[in-house]
Enzyme design. Structure first.
Site, short mmCIF file in Angstrom:
data_model
loop_
_atom_site.label_atom_id
_atom_site.label_comp_id
_atom_site.label_asym_id
_atom_site.label_seq_id
_atom_site.Cartn_x
_atom_site.Cartn_y
_atom_site.Cartn_z
N GLY A 266 20.73 22.22 12.36
CA GLY A 266 20.34 22.93 11.15
C GLY A 266 21.21 24.15 10.87
O GLY A 266 21.34 25.02 11.72
N SER B 204 10.75 17.50 9.72
CA SER B 204 10.04 18.24 10.76
C SER B 204 9.70 19.65 10.29
O SER B 204 10.25 20.16 9.32
CB SER B 204 10.90 18.30 12.01
OG SER B 204 12.15 18.88 11.69
N ASP C 21 23.65 19.47 24.76
CA ASP C 21 23.65 18.41 23.76
C ASP C 21 24.53 17.31 24.29
O ASP C 21 25.68 17.56 24.60
CB ASP C 21 24.29 18.90 22.46
CG ASP C 21 23.29 19.58 21.58
OD1 ASP C 21 22.21 19.03 21.41
OD2 ASP C 21 23.62 20.67 21.08
N LYS D 182 26.49 23.11 15.56
CA LYS D 182 26.27 22.26 16.72
C LYS D 182 27.55 21.51 17.09
O LYS D 182 27.91 21.41 18.25
CB LYS D 182 25.15 21.27 16.39
CG LYS D 182 24.54 20.59 17.58
CD LYS D 182 23.20 19.97 17.16
CE LYS D 182 22.39 19.51 18.35
NZ LYS D 182 21.01 19.16 17.94
N ALA E 26 9.55 23.77 11.48
CA ALA E 26 10.38 24.63 12.32
C ALA E 26 9.85 24.64 13.75
O ALA E 26 8.64 24.65 13.97
CB ALA E 26 10.37 26.06 11.79
N ILE E 27 10.76 24.60 14.72
CA ILE E 27 10.35 24.83 16.10
C ILE E 27 10.89 26.19 16.54
O ILE E 27 10.15 27.07 16.91
CB ILE E 27 10.85 23.69 17.01
CG1 ILE E 27 10.27 22.36 16.53
CG2 ILE E 27 10.41 23.95 18.45
CD1 ILE E 27 10.82 21.15 17.23
N THR E 28 12.18 26.38 16.41
CA THR E 28 12.74 27.69 16.77
C THR E 28 13.36 28.39 15.56
O THR E 28 13.78 29.54 15.67
CB THR E 28 13.83 27.55 17.84
OG1 THR E 28 14.84 26.69 17.33
CG2 THR E 28 13.27 26.95 19.12
N THR F 48 12.41 21.71 7.03
CA THR F 48 12.28 21.15 5.68
C THR F 48 10.81 20.98 5.29
O THR F 48 10.42 21.25 4.15
CB THR F 48 13.03 19.81 5.58
OG1 THR F 48 14.44 20.07 5.74
CG2 THR F 48 12.80 19.13 4.25
#
Lengths: 509, 509
Positions: free
Chosen positions: A186, A212, A274, A306, A214-216, A221
Site C-alpha cells: 500500500g 481489507s 517478504d 515494497k 487497515a491493519i497497520t 480500502t
C-alpha cells in the site's frame, strides 16, 4: 475442527468456561489455575498446547497458567475471544481439557527447513493445520522462514496457492469474465479501487471487489469506502449487488477467502520479511477463491515501496503471471511510480473526498490518483475484452469524463445500502513551513503515524491532508499539511507527536 | 534493560500496575483495556510489542487487550509474573506504556535467513536482545530456523557460544583445573552426575556441578538431588561448598549461566529441531560460564536417543571438541549405549535410591548405572590429570568400592545443608505380565508419561520402578514395574492411563 478427540475421556474432570473478553488475533488462548487437577495430572505448563472440547466442537489453544483465586476458580477455564468463538460456548458450559493429538504436518516443516522441497499433499496438510489454529507462532515462523531461506520454486508456489484456496470459501459467478485488481504494498492514499470498479462495471464487465480494513496503516480500502456506503455485506447481499450493478466494493471479512493468508501475513509483518513465493500465493489465492478470471496487478516501484527496483518487479511479474496461468487466471502486471503518496488525503474520509473529486471530474482533483486509476482500469478493460490493446486507457478516461463512472459508482453505493457523505473533522490544524524553500523530502512513515495518532482509521474523519507535494515551492508560514481530528485530545496527541518526531517534510533552501 | 526510553514522555498518561499472577515462561505479557487512551492513541493492537517503563526500569512486553471492566479499570495494566519481576514494581505503581525502539538485530536475522553468514558482533547483538526479552516467539523461531536451514559453521558456532557466555553470570575458581560433565539428551534414570561428582571430588579435583530441574521429563538431576540434600544454593553457599569439599551438586537456577540457552531450548523443543551448532553453543556456553576447564561429554547413541547413529555422534564430538578448544576448554566426548533406560527408578526419589545403592556398593545396585558412572568419572580423572590414559575407570571403581565416593557424597550433602532420606510413596501398585514370555520392547516415552501422571517430579516419591529389563524372561502375573504415587487420586489417574495407553512393555512369546 473435526479431529477425533483421542485423549479426552468421559470420566475426566471438567472445567466451566469463563469468557475473558481477551483479544489475541488468530491465536486461541486459555487460562487455567496452575494448581487445578488437570494441569497437575497432565503435566501442563504455561504455554503448553492444549485441546479444549465441549462434546460438539474442539479447539487447540495455548495455555497460560495463573496462581491464586482472584481471576478463576479451580474448576474454571478462561477463554480468549478466538477460543470462545471457535467453541461456540455459553458462560458456564463444561469443557474437557487434554493433550492435543500429534501434528504430522510439522514433520514436513522440518523436512523443508532441512532443504527438501514439498509436494502438494504436504502443503495441503500444513495449511489445513494452520487454519485450524494448530500452529503456534513458533511453527508459523519456522515454516515461513524455511520458505524464505530456500525460496519456493514455481511448483511449490502453485501447491501453496492451491492449498490456500482449498481451505477457504470460494465464490462462483455466472459471468464468463470476472475482473479483479490488486496492489502490491500500500502507498498512502492510493485509493484507485473504487474508481477502477466504477469504470470497469460501467463498461459492462463483472468486478466483485472485496478489500481489507487497515491493519497497520491509517486506512484500508474498506475503511475508506465505509465512509461512502455500507461495506459489511454478507455473501447474499454481495451477490445481489454484483448481479444488479456488475460490481461492488465490499469488506472481505464476511467471506472467508484464503483464511491462511491473514495468518501468514501477520507473522511476515512481525518478521518484516517478504518472499516472492508467499507474496504470489497470498495475492493469487484470494483472487482465485473470489472466482476471478482476469486480474490487473499494480506493482508500485520505489525506494520506500515494497518492491524497490525494476529487476525485482520484472521477475515478480513473470512468476506471478506463470502461476496464475496454472489456475486459468489471466494476470497483467503494471509497474507504477512508488516514490511518493497518491492524492491528498490520508485517513478514511479524507481519502474518500479524493475519490469523489476524481469521480466528479473536479478541476482540483488529484491528477496522480486519476492517472493511476485510468491506467489500471484501462488494462482491465483490455484484458476483459472491452478495449483493444492500447486503447483501454482512452476508454477509461472517457467513461470517467462522461460521467458514466460516477453514475455507476452511485448505483453501486445505493445497492450496497445507500450513498453516504463522508464526515468532516471538527478539529483541523495546519503545520506550516518553517522557512521558504522547496519540498525535498516527505516521510511517508511519519505521516502515516501522525494520521493514526489523530485517530484514523477508528475516527473516520481523522487523518492528514497534504497541501504540498515533492518539488513544490513554499513560503515561510505556508501550510504543509493539515491534521484532522475528531476530538481535541486526539488533535493534541498528534500535534505533540509532530513537534517531537523530527522532520516530517524537509523544506530545502 | 538499559535502553533509553526514547518515546515515552513526561506528560503521557500513566497506568497503574496490577499483578495478574500469570505465568508465561520468559515472555513478558501485559494486558490493557482496548479502549484506554494509550491503546487508542498509539494504535496498539493485541499482540503489539510495547515498552513498559516505571522510571527506574523498563521491559518490552507482548500486549493483549481486553474489553469491558471485569478484569481491569481503564487506567490499569495487568502484568504477567515475568513483566512484574523485571520491572520490580509494587501493586498500584505507575508506569508509562509506549512503542518499543526499533530492534536493529532483526536485520541480521533477516540477512541470515537470506543465506549470509554472521560475525561475532551480529551474534552478540542478537543474543543481547533475546536475553532482554525483546524477541517474540516469531523472531526466535526465525533465528533458530535460519540456523538450521543453513547450519552454523565453526566460526559462527564460536561466535554464538561467546555471545551466550557474555550475556550471563560467570563463575571463577581459584583451582587451575575445574572439571564438569554433561549428557546430551536425557535417558530416563541416567543419574550418573552425583556418583561422578563424588568420585572426582574424592580424588582431589574441583567439580562445581550445577544441574537443571525437569521441564518435560519426570525428573531432572536437580529434582532427584533435592530428595537427598538442599540444591537451591545461592552463589556464596555454592562457592563455600565447593571450597570445602571440592564439589557440589546444585540447582543451576540461582546462577544465571547462559540465560539465552533456556530461551532457545524452549523454542527448539516446540519445533522439535536439534541443530549441531545450537547444541554445541548450548552445552559449551554453560560450561564456559561455569568456569570449567575440562569437560566430559556423555553422548548416548540409540534409535530413540537424541543422537541416533555413530556417524552423527562422531561429527558432533569432533566439532564440540574443536569449538571448546577455542575457549581453552578441554572436552572429551564418550559415546554410550542409548538403547534403553538406565537403572530401575524413574522419578526423583526412586532415582535417588538407585544412586544411593551404587554409592553404598549394594549387591542389587543397578549395574548399568554403576558402569556408566565409572566410565565417565574415569574419563574425568584422566583429563583432570589424576589418572593416566586408560587407568581412569579402575581408579574410579576403586574410589567407589573403597567407600571414598560415598564419604565424599555424604560430606557434600552435609555442606549443602544436610543429607536427607528420600521419601517413599504411600501408594504402590504393580503392573503385571499378561502372559509368560520375554521382554522384547519397552516404551520409554509412555513410561515417562506414566511417571508424570503419578505425580513426578512435583510429588518427589512418585514415579515408576522397573522390575524387568529388555531380554528378561517373565512368568504370567509377574510384576513388570510398580507405579508409585503419593495420593490415591494420582495413582488412579496413572493406572487409568496405563490401562488405555496400549503396550508400555511388550512380552514376546
Amino acid at each position: 475442527m473435526t479431529t477425533t478427540d483421542s485423549t479426552a475421556r468421559a470420566d475426566q474432570p471438567r472445567h466451566r468456561v469463563r469468557r475473558l473478553r481477551l483479544h489475541s488475533q488468530h491465536q486461541a488462548i486459555v487460562v487455567m489455575r496452575a494448581d487445578c487437577h488437570v494441569c497437575r495430572a497432565e503435566g501442563f505448563a504455561s504455554r503448553s498446547q492444549v485441546l479444549v472440547a465441549n462434546g460438539r466442537r474442539q479447539v487447540q489453544a495455548t495455555l497460560f497458567q495463573i496462581e491464586g483465586e482472584s481471576m478463576l476458580a479451580l474448576d474454571e477455564i478462561g477463554l480468549s475471544e478466538t477460543a470462545w468463538d471457535l467453541l461456540g460456548v455459553a458462560e458456564g458450559d463444561e469443557v474437557r481439557v487434554s493433550h492435543p493429538p500429534a501434528m504430522d504436518s510439522l514433520a514436513d516443516v522440518r523436512r523443508r527447513i532441512y532443504g527438501n522441497r514439498l509436494d502438494t499433499t504436504a502443503f495441503s496438510e500444513i495449511v489445513r493445520d494452520v487454519v485450524a489454529g494448530r500452529y503456534t507462532d513458533v511453527h508459523l515462523a519456522a515454516f515461513l522462514t524455511a520458505s524464505a531461506a530456500l525460496p519456493l520454486d514455481e511448483e511449490e508456489t502453485v501447491s501453496l496457492t492451491r492449498a490456500m484456496v482449498n481451505v477457504g470459501d470460494r465464490l462462483r459467478w455466472d459471468a464468463a469474465i470476472v475482473v479483479d485488481k490488486h496492489c502490491i504494498g500500500g502507498l498512502p492514499g492510493n485509493r484507485t479501487t473504487p474508481i477502477v470498479v466504477a469504470i470497469v462495471a460501467a463498461n459492462g464487465l463483472v468486478m466483485p471487489k472485496t478489500s481489507s480494513r487497515a491493519i497497520t496503516s491509517p486506512a484500508g480500502t474498506a475503511d475508506m469506502m465505509e465512509t461512502l456506503a455500507p461495506v459489511d455485506l454478507d455473501i447474499a447481499t454481495l451477490r445481489r449487488v454484483v448481479e444488479a450493478e456488475g460490481g461492488c466494493i465490499a469488506w472481505g471479512g464476511a467471506v472467508h477467502l484464503s483464511p491462511a493468508d491473514d495468518i501468514f501475513v501477520r507473522v511476515e509483518r512481525e518478521l518484516d520479511i517478504d518472499t516472492e513465493g508467499q507474496l504470489i500465493a497470498s495475492v493469487l489465492s484470494k483472487k482465485i477463491a473470489a472466482g476471478s478470471t482476469h486480474v490487473v496487478i499494480d506493482i508500485p516501484v520505489g525506494a520506500t515501496a515494497k518492491v524497490r527496483g525494476k529487476d525485482v518487479a520484472d521477475r515478480l511479474a513473470e512468476r506471478m503471471t506463470a502461476v496464475a496461468a496454472r489456475f486459468n487466471l489471466a494476470a497483467r502486471c503494471l509497474q507504477t511510480d512508488g516514490s511518493q503518496p497518491v492524492g491528498r488525503g490520508i485517513g478514511p474520509a479524507l481519502e474518500a473526498f479524493d475519490v469523489l473529486s476524481v469521480l466528479h471530474n473536479k478541476s482540483d482533483a488529484p491528477d496522480d490518483l486519476r492517472q493511476r486509476a485510468v491506467t489500471l482500469a484501462g488494462a482491465a478493460l483490455e484484458i476483459g475484452g472491452k478495449a483493444s490493446q492500447g486503447s483501454g486507457a482512452a476508454l477509461a478516461l472517457s467513461t470517467l469524463a462522461g460521467g458514466a463512472a460516477w453514475k455507476k459508482f452511485e448505483a453501486i453505493c445505493e445497492a450496497q445500502g445507500g450513498l453516504r457523505t463522508p464526515p468532516q473533522a471538527r478539529h483541523v490544524y495546519p503545520l506550516v513551513a518553517p522557512r521558504a524553500g522547496r519540498i525535498v523530502h516527505i516521510d511517508n512513515r511519519k505521516l502515516a503515524r501522525l494520521a493514526k495518532l489523530a485517530g484514523a482509521p477508528g475516527a473516520k474523519a481523522a487523518g492528514v491532508f497534504m497541501e504540498v507535494r515533492l518539488g513544490d515551492d513554499v513560503d515561510r508560514g505556508q501550510p504543509l499539511f493539515h491534521v484532522h481530528a475528531e476530538t481535541p485530545g486526539e488533535l493534541a496527541y498528534a500535534l505533540d507527536y509532530a513537534a517531537r518526531a523530527g522532520d516530517i517534510m524537509i523544506v530545502g533552501s
